[in-house]
Design a protein around this motif. Sequence first.
Motif, PDB file in Angstrom:
ATOM      1  N   ILE A 317      20.430  47.669  54.286  1.00 41.76           N
ATOM      2  CA  ILE A 317      20.365  46.209  54.156  1.00 41.76           C
ATOM      3  C   ILE A 317      20.484  45.777  52.693  1.00 41.76           C
ATOM      4  CG2 ILE A 317      17.836  46.060  54.033  1.00 41.76           C
ATOM      5  CD1 ILE A 317      20.135  43.557  55.871  1.00 41.76           C
ATOM      6  N   THR A 318      19.973  46.585  51.769  1.00 42.49           N
ATOM      7  CA  THR A 318      20.057  46.176  50.366  1.00 42.49           C
ATOM      8  C   THR A 318      21.518  46.065  49.937  1.00 42.49           C
ATOM      9  OG1 THR A 318      17.983  47.336  50.024  1.00 42.49           O
ATOM     10  CG2 THR A 318      19.150  46.640  48.049  1.00 42.49           C
ATOM     11  N   VAL A 393      13.058  48.174  44.765  1.00 43.37           N
ATOM     12  CA  VAL A 393      12.988  47.858  46.196  1.00 43.37           C
ATOM     13  C   VAL A 393      12.877  49.114  47.047  1.00 43.37           C
ATOM     14  CG1 VAL A 393      15.517  47.871  46.478  1.00 43.37           C
ATOM     15  CG2 VAL A 393      14.106  46.651  48.134  1.00 43.37           C
ATOM     16  N   GLY A 394      12.276  48.974  48.190  1.00 47.11           N
ATOM     17  CA  GLY A 394      12.356  50.012  49.210  1.00 47.11           C
ATOM     18  C   GLY A 394      11.040  50.660  49.556  1.00 47.11           C
ATOM     19  N   GLU A 395      10.129  50.684  48.616  1.00 48.16           N
ATOM     20  CA  GLU A 395       8.829  51.307  48.856  1.00 48.16           C
ATOM     21  C   GLU A 395       7.902  50.848  47.739  1.00 48.16           C
ATOM     22  OE1 GLU A 395       8.667  55.484  47.762  1.00 48.16           O
ATOM     23  OE2 GLU A 395      10.743  55.326  47.114  1.00 48.16           O
ATOM     24  N   PRO A 396       6.617  51.075  47.902  1.00 45.23           N
ATOM     25  CA  PRO A 396       5.720  50.691  46.814  1.00 45.23           C
ATOM     26  C   PRO A 396       6.099  51.450  45.544  1.00 45.23           C
ATOM     27  CG  PRO A 396       4.474  51.281  48.803  1.00 45.23           C
ATOM     28  CD  PRO A 396       5.902  51.664  49.049  1.00 45.23           C
ATOM     29  N   THR A 419      10.419  43.965  44.522  1.00 41.09           N
ATOM     30  CA  THR A 419      10.803  43.061  45.613  1.00 41.09           C
ATOM     31  C   THR A 419      10.470  43.660  46.967  1.00 41.09           C
ATOM     32  OG1 THR A 419      13.030  44.009  45.769  1.00 41.09           O
ATOM     33  CG2 THR A 419      12.712  42.218  44.198  1.00 41.09           C
ATOM     34  N   TRP A 420       9.632  43.001  47.721  1.00 42.62           N
ATOM     35  CA  TRP A 420       9.316  43.466  49.081  1.00 42.62           C
ATOM     36  C   TRP A 420      10.134  42.693  50.098  1.00 42.62           C
ATOM     37  CZ3 TRP A 420       7.979  41.229  53.635  1.00 42.62           C
ATOM     38  CH2 TRP A 420       7.659  42.116  54.687  1.00 42.62           C
ATOM     39  N   TRP A 421      10.759  43.421  50.967  1.00 42.33           N
ATOM     40  CA  TRP A 421      11.463  42.818  52.112  1.00 42.33           C
ATOM     41  C   TRP A 421      11.870  43.925  53.053  1.00 42.33           C
ATOM     42  CZ3 TRP A 421      17.158  42.859  52.374  1.00 42.33           C
ATOM     43  CH2 TRP A 421      17.770  43.534  51.309  1.00 42.33           C
ATOM     44  N   GLN A 422      12.616  43.579  54.104  1.00 46.78           N
ATOM     45  CA  GLN A 422      12.975  44.547  55.143  1.00 46.78           C
ATOM     46  C   GLN A 422      14.355  44.226  55.702  1.00 46.78           C
ATOM     47  OE1 GLN A 422       9.693  43.250  57.830  1.00 46.78           O
ATOM     48  NE2 GLN A 422       8.956  45.345  57.602  1.00 46.78           N
ATOM     49  N   THR A 423      14.914  45.196  56.413  1.00 44.96           N
ATOM     50  CA  THR A 423      16.166  44.940  57.137  1.00 44.96           C
ATOM     51  C   THR A 423      16.009  43.654  57.960  1.00 44.96           C
ATOM     52  OG1 THR A 423      16.457  47.328  57.335  1.00 44.96           O
ATOM     53  CG2 THR A 423      17.802  45.946  58.784  1.00 44.96           C
ATOM     54  N   ASP A 509       3.660  46.644  57.860  1.00 49.25           N
ATOM     55  CA  ASP A 509       3.130  47.162  56.595  1.00 49.25           C
ATOM     56  C   ASP A 509       1.661  46.800  56.431  1.00 49.25           C
ATOM     57  OD1 ASP A 509       5.809  47.703  56.119  1.00 49.25           O
ATOM     58  OD2 ASP A 509       5.682  47.209  54.001  1.00 49.25           O
ATOM     59  N   ARG A 524       3.573  51.729  55.463  1.00 47.33           N
ATOM     60  CA  ARG A 524       3.646  51.396  56.887  1.00 47.33           C
ATOM     61  C   ARG A 524       2.338  51.731  57.598  1.00 47.33           C
ATOM     62  NH1 ARG A 524       8.259  48.621  58.283  1.00 47.33           N
ATOM     63  NH2 ARG A 524       7.656  49.188  60.384  1.00 47.33           N
ATOM     64  N   ASN A 530       8.762  56.449  55.279  1.00 48.19           N
ATOM     65  CA  ASN A 530       9.643  55.888  54.260  1.00 48.19           C
ATOM     66  C   ASN A 530       9.998  57.021  53.295  1.00 48.19           C
ATOM     67  OD1 ASN A 530      10.793  54.536  52.072  1.00 48.19           O
ATOM     68  ND2 ASN A 530       9.627  52.679  52.505  1.00 48.19           N
ATOM     69  N   ARG A 535      14.085  54.244  56.005  1.00 51.41           N
ATOM     70  CA  ARG A 535      13.163  54.214  57.124  1.00 51.41           C
ATOM     71  C   ARG A 535      13.562  55.212  58.182  1.00 51.41           C
ATOM     72  NH1 ARG A 535      12.592  48.031  58.608  1.00 51.41           N
ATOM     73  NH2 ARG A 535      12.056  48.756  60.665  1.00 51.41           N
TER      74      ARG A 535
END
Length: 659
Positions: A317-318, A393-396, A419-423, A509, A524, A530, A535
């Motif tokens: 998604i990124t 992005v992608g994980e902590p 940046t936190w987000w998801q597909t 999360d 998660r 992750n 994922r």
Amino acid sequence: MTEQSPALDNLLTESRTFPPSDEFAGQANAKADMYATADADREQFWAGQAERLSWDTKWSQVLDWTNAPFAKWFVGGKLNVAYNCVDRHVESGHGDQVAIHWVGEPGDTRDITYAQLKDEVSKAANALSSLGVVAGDVVAIQLQMVPEAIFAMLACARIGALHSVVFGGFSPTALRARVDDAAAKIVITSDGQYRRGKAAPMKANVDEALQGAETVQKVIVVRRTGSDLEGETPWTEGRDLWWHELVDGQSTEHKPEAFDSEHPLFILYTSGTTGKPKGILHTSGGYLTQTAYTHNVVFDHKPGEDVYWCTADIGWITGHSYIVYGPLANRVTQVVYEGTPNTPHEGRHWEIIQKYKVSIYYTAPTLIRTFMKWGEDIPAKYDLSSLRVLGSVGEPINPEAWIWYRDKIGANKTPVVDTWWQTETGAIMISPLPGVTAAKPGSAQRALPGISAKVVDDTGTEVPHGGGGYLVLDKPWPSMLRGVWGDDERFRDTYWSRFSEQGYYFAGDGAKYDEDGDIWLLGRVDDVMNVSGHRISTTEVESALVSHPTVAEAAVVGATDPTTGQGIVAFVILRGNAVDGGDDAVQELRNHVAKEIGPIAKPRQIMVVAELPKTRSGKIMRRLLRDVAENRQIGDVTTLADSSVMDLISSGLNSGKEE
Ligand code: PRX
């Protein structure tokens, strides 16, 4: 809450803050008052953001949430997404601006201006139409990071076809499952791909995937590796077409048709908690609005001045939101790099940044930690002074990596945005604003203006500052997923049933507020791992393992890993007649998983065990397996049906350890 790893606990003691310089703050796209403006009238705020785009027909209503959780944004509006990402920049006089500085892994390069991009996308759109592709059809794309991947995605958008991009590293089985689920009519791929300095076959895998695939009418093949690849490209007459033969001769004229704001734009498959990947559906107007808005405010992007580089792959998604749609809608000049970061040497990224004067760089914590491992002397050899914003992005991101990133890459002055987000969210949801936020290493901090997120307890009640719980999104947002392809029930169940009373979207999360109310992501809370920001569900890997004839039972857990965030650790029980679980057997199982899903899902470690820890009702106690995998003292075993099982497993701890 499920257990937290010690690494995540450590995040919570971080207290340093890094406010933006006055100079940065003064020129920033987003100012502090944006939060209040958005809060005062959310719909009005989003309408303002949608004005960034060019609409053929203006919407009559910003949001229709009456049929929740199925949202409609910018109802009645019509636009063409590809026109917004390409043509309008040419029309506004920027045809000569470079859109893409493409860098091939072997060292070949290509600069593509907006005028050229328009021609390429138009030709590809004409080519797809000539094959009978119409709006609503699905085109599967499995390509590495070549310009044609972007042309193909935009060509689909231009004619209203949906693309379903499948990561180049996915196996034939995984590709086939995705092709079948979406009934793809066309597949676009390449002869081969360069990976770590070598040409590897791609088309051959696609052929294997498509054996007997009934929906696929044509396969379009980009020539990338050519004669560098051994042997002839396998060919099916009547089905296969070379990209250059099909596309190059097409007209560069193509009239973009306006589609409804809610017209489907793409499907992207992502792992859920079951073995079957979910086709996440995104639509047009809201998605493009939020990707463009976030790219503008989070990265402080200035069209025509910045050189931007997002290192993600187009298969995730990124790559969709922050290589293709958001940046191009904002008239970006960006680097797109084909290869791996250490080919031919470990300074490749820094060399590219120096050469193209990259000013905004967006990557994943796992790569930052890898760079740390390679040593700070490597980036120190390059001129990185063009950089002014760094993203993660992608994980902590652990504070140590955050500080290293800012210090060694950003000369201890660039803002870092986590940046936190998801597909599923389609675009960034929680992130600092680089010109506003006093950044805290390791925290994504606060929902962006226009977005609302909360940390709640089991009952859906917001936890106080200092408290931990589940992350939810309590108000709809423009780029939200519109469903799971072909499965409305799964959509409701997965995301909306946990807090159905409140109508919250449950992100999966865990999170925590610190004393200031800033949000810290804790990983998660479901059975999703992750690994290097990718994922992968435990069930998916378990299904792959038990599909091997020697395996009777398998349990998979994600164990904390210093580089990849989590590593996949599998516990397997072999069938009675299978030979003992020696190194060869374990290696074979690891390869089997890679073949079934893809190399990214290859377990780091497989332990052959005689029993798995189960409760009396037969549920596998993963918590205990995670204790073993992370070399921790085993937790409470009183609910185990047979408490001696854990002793047996622990005593075999190091068997099957890889690398
Ligand atoms: O667990 C969160 C983690 O990645 C998950 C989403 O994965 P995916 O859909 O593949 O999208 C990745 C790229 C957007 C989330 O549920 N995640 C993503 N970004 C962060 C994160 N965890 C902590 N901090 C982040 N910045």
